[in-house]
Design an enzyme around this catalytic site. Sequence first.
Site: not given
Ligand code: GLN
Length: 493
Positions: A84, A159, A183
Amino acid sequence: TLMSLTLLHKLTLSELQRKFTAGDVTATEIVRAYFLRVTQVEPKVNAYLTQCKEAALAQAERLDQALKGWRKTTPMMAMPLAVKDNICTEGVRTTCASRMLDTFVPPYDATVVAKLRAQNYLLLGKTNLDEFAMGSSTENSAFGASRNPWNIQTVPGGSSGGSAVAVAADECVAALGSDTGGSIRQPAAFCGVVGLKPTYGRVSRYGLVAFASSLDQIGPITKDVTDAAILLGAIAGHDPRDSTSANVPVPDYLKALKRKDLKRLKVGVPAEYFADGLDPEVDQAVRTAIEGLRELGADIREIKLPTTDAAVATYYVIATAEASSNLARYDGVKFGLRAAESKDLLDMYLKTRAEGFGPEVKRRIMLGTYVLSAGYYDAYYGKAQAVRTLIRQEFEAAFQTVDLIVTPVTPTTAFKFGEKAQDPLQMYLSDIYTISANLAGLPAIALPCGFSKAGLPIGFQLIGRPFEEETLLRGAHAYEQATNWRAKRPAIR
Ligand code: GLN
């Protein structure tokens, strides 16, 4: 051979390891096979922000040469992984899918990357994400969204969407993601692969670009549970460079997979996770999975996690507060972008941040600054910390009576592009089932348990006690072996 070249990308990590160790395939063949696949499908799915073909090939050739004399391999040697793009890779651009870091080339490796590099893994490329890991669909990437290989009209989740897509579309054998509020698990569920968020402190965060430091964890996204065990074992462990990393020995995670039944395992089902807003198809698939666990010998019990309904609000106060602080470093001086023309220092800060950050990142910095401001600190940030403690205590109490907790990963299957992008609150609410594990620091795994009528993957989640990833893996593996969801692959080619 031609045969290995066209089929290699379908193998799991454990299968590819076996072939490479036996000398049935060379590192160069692996790189060629994967980039053949990447070239075919990448234009349709946009999983990668940076591809490292030349470097991977050069390294593979070096490896093959070195192995000619004496074939001594390590488990991750020549394994083609994707990382990532918020995890630092020395010499390879690391953008966080932000214009702010468009040209940032880290001078060092994240600890997880250094560990893999020490074993001579192959970095195929850096994967797409929501900008600074803020989002649930990759639609917040400054470089265009990734697309779900099961249906390119739908989001892959986020994400870590690029990593999940790369694994699901066979563009790498396994990938690393990061999980602050879901994410890793949510995109894994949307893309029909396995995603594991380790216990907070299990894996070093050194070199992971910080979003919300008390919640962030790096973890594996893989084709199956065995691969998750292998990759977790390769990246886990204490790191003096991360003061929140725990000095707890790393067990042999593959050993945890030896038991094929779930006898004497107590599994809790929290009613709060099967409430309003849960898509009936997801509900049905997860309940069927729970019956599957019961058939494998698990003792299924109802448990209560009453503060679940406050988890999203709590998370979006704490995560934004930490983000507003962490992202203060992007000021045009220390990293990445600097606005071209400005009249003084303040003007340079303002222009750099206005140009460099996308709308969601700005929204979160403003929210976080607000909840931390003197007049509102107690009402919002202080309150959220208190609720966070309550959530952690409820899990502690539940884990007095059960060994694992089983829940859905997401309220729906993958949604269409644009469906939630205009309404941030709708997007935030879709994180309801994954966020609590981060707030409580608990390990959790998402794995496939079916498909919707529209042919989209459905996942379920197991949550465990701190540092009991072995129990998670054992439960997930027993279920996976008793079912065969992985047999169905996305048709993309
Ligand atoms: N969807 C969550 C957010 O927008 C989690 C994102 C993540 O785990 N990086 O913060």
